[in-house]
Design a protein around this motif. Structure first.
Motif, PDB file in Angstrom:
ATOM      1  N   VAL A   4       0.851  -1.182   0.000  1.00  0.00           N
ATOM      2  CA  VAL A   4       0.000   0.000   0.000  1.00  0.00           C
ATOM      3  C   VAL A   4       0.893   1.241   0.000  1.00  0.00           C
ATOM      4  CG1 VAL A   4      -1.807   1.283   1.218  1.00  0.00           C
ATOM      5  CG2 VAL A   4      -1.793  -1.225   1.290  1.00  0.00           C
ATOM      6  N   ALA A   5       0.790   2.023  -1.054  1.00  0.00           N
ATOM      7  CA  ALA A   5       1.454   3.322  -1.136  1.00  0.00           C
ATOM      8  C   ALA A   5       0.411   4.338  -0.682  1.00  0.00           C
ATOM      9  CB  ALA A   5       1.923   3.603  -2.560  1.00  0.00           C
ATOM     10  N   THR A   6       0.426   4.696   0.588  1.00  0.00           N
ATOM     11  CA  THR A   6      -0.640   5.515   1.159  1.00  0.00           C
ATOM     12  C   THR A   6      -0.840   6.827   0.424  1.00  0.00           C
ATOM     13  OG1 THR A   6       0.878   6.449   2.775  1.00  0.00           O
ATOM     14  CG2 THR A   6      -0.458   4.540   3.460  1.00  0.00           C
ATOM     15  N   HIS A   7       0.265   7.457   0.056  1.00  0.00           N
ATOM     16  CA  HIS A   7       0.229   8.686  -0.734  1.00  0.00           C
ATOM     17  C   HIS A   7       1.598   8.854  -1.387  1.00  0.00           C
ATOM     18  CE1 HIS A   7       1.770  10.110   3.126  1.00  0.00           C
ATOM     19  NE2 HIS A   7       2.251  11.175   2.507  1.00  0.00           N
ATOM     20  N   PRO A   8       1.717   9.665  -2.425  1.00  0.00           N
ATOM     21  CA  PRO A   8       2.902   9.632  -3.271  1.00  0.00           C
ATOM     22  C   PRO A   8       4.117  10.457  -2.830  1.00  0.00           C
ATOM     23  CG  PRO A   8       1.256  11.049  -4.265  1.00  0.00           C
ATOM     24  CD  PRO A   8       0.633  10.445  -3.052  1.00  0.00           C
ATOM     25  N   HIS A   9       4.205  10.860  -1.578  1.00  0.00           N
ATOM     26  CA  HIS A   9       5.389  11.598  -1.153  1.00  0.00           C
ATOM     27  C   HIS A   9       6.595  10.667  -1.018  1.00  0.00           C
ATOM     28  CE1 HIS A   9       2.693  14.927   0.723  1.00  0.00           C
ATOM     29  NE2 HIS A   9       2.987  15.183  -0.539  1.00  0.00           N
ATOM     30  N   GLU A  10       7.774  11.222  -1.310  1.00  0.00           N
ATOM     31  CA  GLU A  10       9.038  10.459  -1.299  1.00  0.00           C
ATOM     32  C   GLU A  10       9.224   9.640  -0.031  1.00  0.00           C
ATOM     33  OE1 GLU A  10      11.905  10.351  -3.644  1.00  0.00           O
ATOM     34  OE2 GLU A  10      10.134  10.917  -4.760  1.00  0.00           O
ATOM     35  N   ASP A  11       8.930  10.239   1.119  1.00  0.00           N
ATOM     36  CA  ASP A  11       9.192   9.562   2.386  1.00  0.00           C
ATOM     37  C   ASP A  11       8.232   8.405   2.654  1.00  0.00           C
ATOM     38  OD1 ASP A  11       7.120  11.416   2.746  1.00  0.00           O
ATOM     39  OD2 ASP A  11       7.626  11.766   4.841  1.00  0.00           O
ATOM     40  N   HIS A  12       7.394   8.094   1.678  1.00  0.00           N
ATOM     41  CA  HIS A  12       6.489   6.944   1.806  1.00  0.00           C
ATOM     42  C   HIS A  12       6.603   5.967   0.642  1.00  0.00           C
ATOM     43  CE1 HIS A  12       4.348   8.478   5.320  1.00  0.00           C
ATOM     44  NE2 HIS A  12       4.643   9.658   4.801  1.00  0.00           N
ATOM     45  N   VAL A  13       7.161   6.389  -0.479  1.00  0.00           N
ATOM     46  CA  VAL A  13       7.159   5.517  -1.662  1.00  0.00           C
ATOM     47  C   VAL A  13       8.535   5.252  -2.277  1.00  0.00           C
ATOM     48  CG1 VAL A  13       4.799   6.156  -2.275  1.00  0.00           C
ATOM     49  CG2 VAL A  13       6.709   7.385  -3.316  1.00  0.00           C
ATOM     50  N   LYS A  14       9.557   5.920  -1.816  1.00  0.00           N
ATOM     51  CA  LYS A  14      10.867   5.814  -2.462  1.00  0.00           C
ATOM     52  C   LYS A  14      11.363   4.368  -2.586  1.00  0.00           C
ATOM     53  CE  LYS A  14      15.520   7.727  -2.244  1.00  0.00           C
ATOM     54  NZ  LYS A  14      16.420   8.572  -1.454  1.00  0.00           N
ATOM     55  N   GLY A  15      11.114   3.534  -1.592  1.00  0.00           N
ATOM     56  CA  GLY A  15      11.594   2.156  -1.614  1.00  0.00           C
ATOM     57  C   GLY A  15      10.659   1.146  -2.254  1.00  0.00           C
ATOM     58  N   ILE A  16       9.477   1.574  -2.670  1.00  0.00           N
ATOM     59  CA  ILE A  16       8.497   0.624  -3.214  1.00  0.00           C
ATOM     60  C   ILE A  16       8.953  -0.034  -4.513  1.00  0.00           C
ATOM     61  CG2 ILE A  16       6.172   0.471  -4.216  1.00  0.00           C
ATOM     62  CD1 ILE A  16       5.180   2.116  -1.853  1.00  0.00           C
ATOM     63  N   PRO A  17       9.578   0.674  -5.465  1.00  0.00           N
ATOM     64  CA  PRO A  17       9.997  -0.021  -6.690  1.00  0.00           C
ATOM     65  C   PRO A  17      10.904  -1.232  -6.423  1.00  0.00           C
ATOM     66  CG  PRO A  17      10.052   2.325  -7.063  1.00  0.00           C
ATOM     67  CD  PRO A  17       9.790   2.130  -5.586  1.00  0.00           C
ATOM     68  N   LYS A  18      11.858  -1.091  -5.530  1.00  0.00           N
ATOM     69  CA  LYS A  18      12.755  -2.213  -5.215  1.00  0.00           C
ATOM     70  C   LYS A  18      11.980  -3.342  -4.518  1.00  0.00           C
ATOM     71  CE  LYS A  18      17.257  -3.323  -3.456  1.00  0.00           C
ATOM     72  NZ  LYS A  18      18.558  -2.775  -3.174  1.00  0.00           N
ATOM     73  N   LEU A  19      11.061  -2.971  -3.669  1.00  0.00           N
ATOM     74  CA  LEU A  19      10.232  -3.963  -2.990  1.00  0.00           C
ATOM     75  C   LEU A  19       9.384  -4.742  -4.001  1.00  0.00           C
ATOM     76  CD1 LEU A  19       9.556  -4.850  -0.065  1.00  0.00           C
ATOM     77  CD2 LEU A  19       7.658  -3.250  -0.167  1.00  0.00           C
ATOM     78  N   LEU A  20       8.804  -4.044  -4.979  1.00  0.00           N
ATOM     79  CA  LEU A  20       8.006  -4.716  -6.012  1.00  0.00           C
ATOM     80  C   LEU A  20       8.874  -5.673  -6.820  1.00  0.00           C
ATOM     81  CD1 LEU A  20       5.790  -1.812  -7.448  1.00  0.00           C
ATOM     82  CD2 LEU A  20       5.210  -3.477  -5.685  1.00  0.00           C
ATOM     83  N   GLU A  21      10.079  -5.234  -7.127  1.00  0.00           N
ATOM     84  CA  GLU A  21      10.995  -6.061  -7.924  1.00  0.00           C
ATOM     85  C   GLU A  21      11.423  -7.316  -7.169  1.00  0.00           C
ATOM     86  OE1 GLU A  21      15.667  -5.740  -8.977  1.00  0.00           O
ATOM     87  OE2 GLU A  21      14.484  -3.938  -9.403  1.00  0.00           O
ATOM     88  N   GLN A  22      11.750  -7.178  -5.881  1.00  0.00           N
ATOM     89  CA  GLN A  22      12.304  -8.311  -5.137  1.00  0.00           C
ATOM     90  C   GLN A  22      11.252  -9.229  -4.531  1.00  0.00           C
ATOM     91  OE1 GLN A  22      15.559  -7.541  -2.540  1.00  0.00           O
ATOM     92  NE2 GLN A  22      16.662  -6.375  -4.080  1.00  0.00           N
ATOM     93  N   LYS A  23      10.107  -8.701  -4.151  1.00  0.00           N
ATOM     94  CA  LYS A  23       9.089  -9.525  -3.487  1.00  0.00           C
ATOM     95  C   LYS A  23       7.902  -9.878  -4.376  1.00  0.00           C
ATOM     96  CE  LYS A  23      11.171 -10.209   0.231  1.00  0.00           C
ATOM     97  NZ  LYS A  23      11.641 -11.573   0.496  1.00  0.00           N
ATOM     98  N   GLN A  24       7.763  -9.215  -5.503  1.00  0.00           N
ATOM     99  CA  GLN A  24       6.707  -9.497  -6.474  1.00  0.00           C
ATOM    100  C   GLN A  24       5.343  -9.746  -5.819  1.00  0.00           C
ATOM    101  OE1 GLN A  24       8.415 -12.737  -8.670  1.00  0.00           O
ATOM    102  NE2 GLN A  24      10.086 -11.470  -9.415  1.00  0.00           N
ATOM    103  N   PRO A  25       4.815  -8.713  -5.162  1.00  0.00           N
ATOM    104  CA  PRO A  25       3.513  -8.884  -4.505  1.00  0.00           C
ATOM    105  C   PRO A  25       2.395  -9.113  -5.513  1.00  0.00           C
ATOM    106  CG  PRO A  25       4.155  -6.585  -4.538  1.00  0.00           C
ATOM    107  CD  PRO A  25       5.332  -7.361  -5.061  1.00  0.00           C
ATOM    108  N   GLU A  26       1.295  -9.627  -5.013  1.00  0.00           N
ATOM    109  CA  GLU A  26       0.130  -9.874  -5.860  1.00  0.00           C
ATOM    110  C   GLU A  26      -0.546  -8.576  -6.283  1.00  0.00           C
ATOM    111  OE1 GLU A  26      -2.619 -12.523  -3.913  1.00  0.00           O
ATOM    112  OE2 GLU A  26      -0.968 -13.738  -3.138  1.00  0.00           O
ATOM    113  N   GLU A  27      -0.505  -7.571  -5.393  1.00  0.00           N
ATOM    114  CA  GLU A  27      -1.335  -6.387  -5.602  1.00  0.00           C
ATOM    115  C   GLU A  27      -0.689  -5.152  -4.988  1.00  0.00           C
ATOM    116  OE1 GLU A  27      -5.696  -5.524  -3.738  1.00  0.00           O
ATOM    117  OE2 GLU A  27      -5.454  -7.371  -4.877  1.00  0.00           O
TER     118      GLU A  27
END
Length: 183
Positions: free
Chosen positions: A90-113
């Motif tokens: 869940v990316a609660t809102h698009p500010h850097e201090d909440h989403v900066k690490g999400i791309p790497k997390l998506l790449e390494q953990k491949q979540p469903e949603e």
């Protein structure tokens, strides 16, 4: 003012809680990363020995990924490593201090949603998340209040943003902090 006293080291034994977790426990971790936090919820087992996780925000993917590694270690891992480990990011809102690490997390953990609130934000973290979503076969939702989603035995309900707020965003300029996903 009362002086703060440190917690005794004997109460901080590493990993002692792992042995106390029961299969139907929902376990919550708050990873403080300075300017942004990451929250990890380990859901109750839906099959013997199998839990999934929900990650809310990730300013620093390393701390979140390190937690997953720690939980997979030991004789009785709380969260063994597997492909379907992360059910939802869940990316609660698009500010850097909440989403900066999400791309790497998506790449390494491949979540469903992944959930994100659907508000355009002219920042590099937002653009990186959107690009990462386009690269992966991940289910992408922009929830509004009332959306219900079941993951195993857990019921999630989106409390915000409200559809009225979303409809006003473009024309009235609602602050993205006030348009965050809450569940």
């Amino acid at each position: 003012m009362t002086e703060l006293k440190p917690i005794p080291a004997s109460r901080l034994s590493s990993g002692s809680f792992l042995h106390d977790c029961k299969p139907d426990d929902l376990v919550y971790f708050l990873l403080n990363v300075g300017d942004g936090d990451s929250q990890v919820l380990l859901l109750p087992e839906d099959k013997p020995g199998q839990r999934q996780a929900i990650v809310v925000g990730a300013a620093n993917s390393r701390k979140t990924l390190d937690l997953f590694e720690t939980l997979a270690d030991g004789e009785r891992p709380l969260l063994p490593e597997r492909d379907d480990l992360v059910a939802l990011v869940v990316a609660t809102h698009p500010h850097e201090d909440h989403v900066k690490g999400i791309p790497k997390l998506l790449e390494q953990k491949q979540p469903e949603e992944i959930w994100e609130p659907g508000y355009y934000y002219p920042g590099p973290g937002f653009f990186s998340v959107m690009k990462a979503i386009e690269k992966t076969p991940i289910r992408h939702l922009q929830p509004t209040s009332g959306l219900v989603r079941y993951i195993g035995p857990v019921k999630l309900t989106a409390l915000s943003p409200g559809i009225g707020l979303r409809n006003r965003f473009d024309s009235y300029g609602i602050d993205t902090n006030n348009a965050s996903i809450a569940m």
